[in-house]
Design a protein around this motif. Structure first.
Motif, PDB file in Angstrom:
ATOM      1  N   ARG A 122       0.863  -1.181   0.000  1.00 19.67           N
ATOM      2  CA  ARG A 122       0.000   0.000   0.000  1.00 19.67           C
ATOM      3  C   ARG A 122       0.900   1.232   0.000  1.00 19.67           C
ATOM      4  O   ARG A 122       1.478   1.594   1.025  1.00 19.67           O
ATOM      5  N   TRP A 123       0.985   1.852  -1.156  1.00 19.70           N
ATOM      6  CA  TRP A 123       1.972   2.915  -1.333  1.00 19.70           C
ATOM      7  C   TRP A 123       1.456   4.307  -0.995  1.00 19.70           C
ATOM      8  O   TRP A 123       2.244   5.230  -0.832  1.00 19.70           O
ATOM      9  N   GLU A 124       0.153   4.475  -0.917  1.00 21.23           N
ATOM     10  CA  GLU A 124      -0.395   5.810  -0.670  1.00 21.23           C
ATOM     11  C   GLU A 124      -1.229   5.785   0.602  1.00 21.23           C
ATOM     12  O   GLU A 124      -2.407   5.431   0.592  1.00 21.23           O
ATOM     13  N   GLN A 125      -0.604   6.164   1.713  1.00 26.42           N
ATOM     14  CA  GLN A 125      -1.282   6.189   2.998  1.00 26.42           C
ATOM     15  C   GLN A 125      -1.057   7.549   3.666  1.00 26.42           C
ATOM     16  O   GLN A 125       0.002   7.797   4.245  1.00 26.42           O
ATOM     17  N   PRO A 126      -2.031   8.443   3.563  1.00 26.44           N
ATOM     18  CA  PRO A 126      -1.886   9.736   4.227  1.00 26.44           C
ATOM     19  C   PRO A 126      -1.682   9.571   5.738  1.00 26.44           C
ATOM     20  O   PRO A 126      -2.404   8.817   6.393  1.00 26.44           O
ATOM     21  N   HIS A 127      -0.680  10.268   6.247  1.00 27.91           N
ATOM     22  CA  HIS A 127      -0.430  10.323   7.690  1.00 27.91           C
ATOM     23  C   HIS A 127      -1.095  11.595   8.193  1.00 27.91           C
ATOM     24  O   HIS A 127      -0.800  12.697   7.728  1.00 27.91           O
ATOM     25  N   LEU A 128      -2.006  11.455   9.140  1.00 28.80           N
ATOM     26  CA  LEU A 128      -2.845  12.563   9.587  1.00 28.80           C
ATOM     27  C   LEU A 128      -2.555  12.910  11.039  1.00 28.80           C
ATOM     28  O   LEU A 128      -2.232  12.039  11.847  1.00 28.80           O
ATOM     29  N   GLU A 129      -2.715  14.196  11.366  1.00 25.27           N
ATOM     30  CA  GLU A 129      -2.494  14.666  12.731  1.00 25.27           C
ATOM     31  C   GLU A 129      -3.563  15.676  13.122  1.00 25.27           C
ATOM     32  O   GLU A 129      -4.123  16.384  12.279  1.00 25.27           O
ATOM     33  N   ILE A 130      -3.832  15.739  14.429  1.00 23.41           N
ATOM     34  CA  ILE A 130      -4.644  16.824  14.980  1.00 23.41           C
ATOM     35  C   ILE A 130      -4.032  17.228  16.312  1.00 23.41           C
ATOM     36  O   ILE A 130      -3.717  16.380  17.146  1.00 23.41           O
ATOM     37  N   ALA A 131      -3.842  18.533  16.488  1.00 24.03           N
ATOM     38  CA  ALA A 131      -3.222  19.054  17.700  1.00 24.03           C
ATOM     39  C   ALA A 131      -4.095  20.130  18.332  1.00 24.03           C
ATOM     40  O   ALA A 131      -3.600  21.050  18.999  1.00 24.03           O
ATOM     41  N   GLU A 132      -5.395  20.003  18.120  1.00 21.78           N
ATOM     42  CA  GLU A 132      -6.353  20.964  18.662  1.00 21.78           C
ATOM     43  C   GLU A 132      -7.639  20.232  18.993  1.00 21.78           C
ATOM     44  O   GLU A 132      -7.766  19.035  18.737  1.00 21.78           O
ATOM     45  N   SER A 133      -8.591  20.951  19.558  1.00 22.14           N
ATOM     46  CA  SER A 133      -9.873  20.330  19.869  1.00 22.14           C
ATOM     47  C   SER A 133     -10.559  19.884  18.588  1.00 22.14           C
ATOM     48  O   SER A 133     -10.389  20.512  17.535  1.00 22.14           O
ATOM     49  N   PRO A 134     -11.326  18.786  18.642  1.00 21.45           N
ATOM     50  CA  PRO A 134     -12.027  18.341  17.428  1.00 21.45           C
ATOM     51  C   PRO A 134     -12.966  19.418  16.910  1.00 21.45           C
ATOM     52  O   PRO A 134     -13.483  20.244  17.676  1.00 21.45           O
ATOM     53  N   HIS A 135     -13.179  19.398  15.613  1.00 22.02           N
ATOM     54  CA  HIS A 135     -13.990  20.422  14.957  1.00 22.02           C
ATOM     55  C   HIS A 135     -15.478  20.150  15.057  1.00 22.02           C
ATOM     56  O   HIS A 135     -16.289  20.999  14.665  1.00 22.02           O
ATOM     57  N   ILE A 136     -15.864  18.980  15.532  1.00 20.95           N
ATOM     58  CA  ILE A 136     -17.275  18.648  15.705  1.00 20.95           C
ATOM     59  C   ILE A 136     -17.497  18.163  17.130  1.00 20.95           C
ATOM     60  O   ILE A 136     -16.547  17.849  17.851  1.00 20.95           O
ATOM     61  N   PHE A 270      -8.501  16.325  11.463  1.00 24.38           N
ATOM     62  CA  PHE A 270      -7.202  15.770  11.088  1.00 24.38           C
ATOM     63  C   PHE A 270      -6.731  16.387   9.768  1.00 24.38           C
ATOM     64  O   PHE A 270      -7.530  16.615   8.860  1.00 24.38           O
ATOM     65  N   ARG A 271      -5.417  16.596   9.657  1.00 25.10           N
ATOM     66  CA  ARG A 271      -4.826  17.122   8.435  1.00 25.10           C
ATOM     67  C   ARG A 271      -3.601  16.284   8.057  1.00 25.10           C
ATOM     68  O   ARG A 271      -2.862  15.825   8.914  1.00 25.10           O
ATOM     69  N   GLU A 272      -3.403  16.094   6.762  1.00 25.94           N
ATOM     70  CA  GLU A 272      -2.276  15.292   6.303  1.00 25.94           C
ATOM     71  C   GLU A 272      -0.966  16.043   6.510  1.00 25.94           C
ATOM     72  O   GLU A 272      -0.835  17.197   6.127  1.00 25.94           O
ATOM     73  N   THR A 273       0.026  15.340   7.089  1.00 21.54           N
ATOM     74  CA  THR A 273       1.331  15.937   7.322  1.00 21.54           C
ATOM     75  C   THR A 273       2.458  15.143   6.684  1.00 21.54           C
ATOM     76  O   THR A 273       3.598  15.605   6.657  1.00 21.54           O
ATOM     77  N   ALA A 274       2.165  13.939   6.201  1.00 19.24           N
ATOM     78  CA  ALA A 274       3.184  13.103   5.571  1.00 19.24           C
ATOM     79  C   ALA A 274       2.482  12.002   4.792  1.00 19.24           C
ATOM     80  O   ALA A 274       1.258  11.870   4.856  1.00 19.24           O
ATOM     81  N   ARG A 275       3.256  11.231   4.030  1.00 16.69           N
ATOM     82  CA  ARG A 275       2.738  10.056   3.317  1.00 16.69           C
ATOM     83  C   ARG A 275       3.477   8.825   3.807  1.00 16.69           C
ATOM     84  O   ARG A 275       4.702   8.802   3.835  1.00 16.69           O
ATOM     85  N   PHE A 276       2.734   7.823   4.194  1.00 13.73           N
ATOM     86  CA  PHE A 276       3.305   6.545   4.595  1.00 13.73           C
ATOM     87  C   PHE A 276       3.105   5.520   3.495  1.00 13.73           C
ATOM     88  O   PHE A 276       2.358   5.736   2.532  1.00 13.73           O
ATOM     89  N   ALA A 277       3.789   4.410   3.627  1.00 11.17           N
ATOM     90  CA  ALA A 277       3.601   3.240   2.763  1.00 11.17           C
ATOM     91  C   ALA A 277       3.787   2.003   3.633  1.00 11.17           C
ATOM     92  O   ALA A 277       4.521   2.022   4.621  1.00 11.17           O
ATOM     93  N   THR A 278       3.099   0.925   3.257  1.00 12.75           N
ATOM     94  CA  THR A 278       3.184  -0.334   4.000  1.00 12.75           C
ATOM     95  C   THR A 278       3.319  -1.495   3.029  1.00 12.75           C
ATOM     96  O   THR A 278       2.567  -1.582   2.058  1.00 12.75           O
TER      97      THR A 278
END
Length: 281
Positions: A122-136, A270-278
């Protein structure tokens, strides 16, 4: 300091401070390796493998966790190629290669001819982060699970793993070990779920955590409950609980083709900050 070819050698307890400094250049992306090092003191008997380090001019420049999972840490393409050369000398002992996309790709290109055909890549895996309160608004009924919830949590964990990976964690006699892993997460307070009466309708776990970040795994909603916003509100609750009680940044990685999950995570914040692969064997 003795090193092997290209300045690579296994790290040990004496290297812990240098390794943590390296991993914490990107403490969210490297949360798994940071957690493993911090909890094992880089002792091979606790790691269940090795942590390789590459030294340049006497300074630790990159690393590679080699256990059940092989995970590059702050590795450039050149570092990944060097780690692949070392890996060829010992043969494949890992079940998964996972981490930042470029490093995984270069490493895989270096060992592919000898390590055999993977079960899936799996070559396209967005790495996501959140460092604030959830938006919902979070689901107020999401809570930590207890051992009394195991009869509901464990089958959901098996179902999620099977759906995600393509093979049951119980295959080949793995049920006892996997059940122990689920109980371990519950005991740590790292397992979260939402119940409708006695029925589990959402779950997620913290896979690893440091003072800087926590990585989420195992997000699951039973098929009959999907499309109703359960996962979105549930993940908002998990983010709130984890940020308040475990670590300030919450991360995960997701398959690019999993459109519903990506949409849910985006709504949460969550926002994408990097791309992973597995690469899985």
């Amino acid at each position: 300091m003795l090193t092997t070819r290209h300045g690579v050698r296994p790290l040990g307890a004496a290297d812990l401070d240098a390794f943590l400094a390296l991993a914490r250049r990107d403490p969210v992306v490297n949360v798994f390796a940071d957690y493993r090092a911090s909890t094992t003191n880089l002792e091979p008997r606790w790691l269940g493998g090795e942590m390789w380090g590459r030294f340049v001019g006497g300074t630790l420049a990159a690393a590679c966790h080699v256990g059940a999972n092989l995970v590059p840490v702050q590795a450039t393409a050149d570092d990944a190629a060097v780690f692949a050369e070392r890996a060829l000398a010992r043969g494949r002992t890992v079940s998964t290669i996972v981490g930042p996309q470029e490093a995984v790709r270069v490493f895989w290109n270096g060992v592919a001819g000898s390590w055999g055909r993977p079960r899936e890549a799996r070559w396209e895996q967005p790495h996501l982060e959140i460092a604030e309160s959830p938006h919902i608004d979070p689901d107020p009924l999401v809570r930590r699970t207890t051992k009394e919830d195991l009869d509901e949590v464990y089958p959901a964990c098996v179902a999620m793993y099977t759906e995600e990976v393509g093979v049951s964690p119980e295959y080949g006699g793995g049920a006892e070990l996997y059940r122990a892993r689920v109980l371990q997460l519950i005991s740590r307070g790292w397992s979260f779920a939402r119940f409708d009466g006695d029925r589990l309708i959402f779950k997620a776990e913290v896979a690893c955590a440091t003072p800087y970040a926590a990585q989420i795994q195992g997000v699951y909603v039973p098929p009959e409950c999907r499309g109703q916003g359960v996962a979105t509100a549930g993940m908002a609750a998990v983010v709130e609980l984890v940020r308040r009680e475990i670590a300030p940044v919450v991360s995960l990685y997701v398959n690019d083709w999993n459109t519903p999950a990506r949409a849910a995570y985006e709504k949460v914040g969550f926002r994408e900050t990097a791309r992973f692969a597995t690469v899985m064997f």
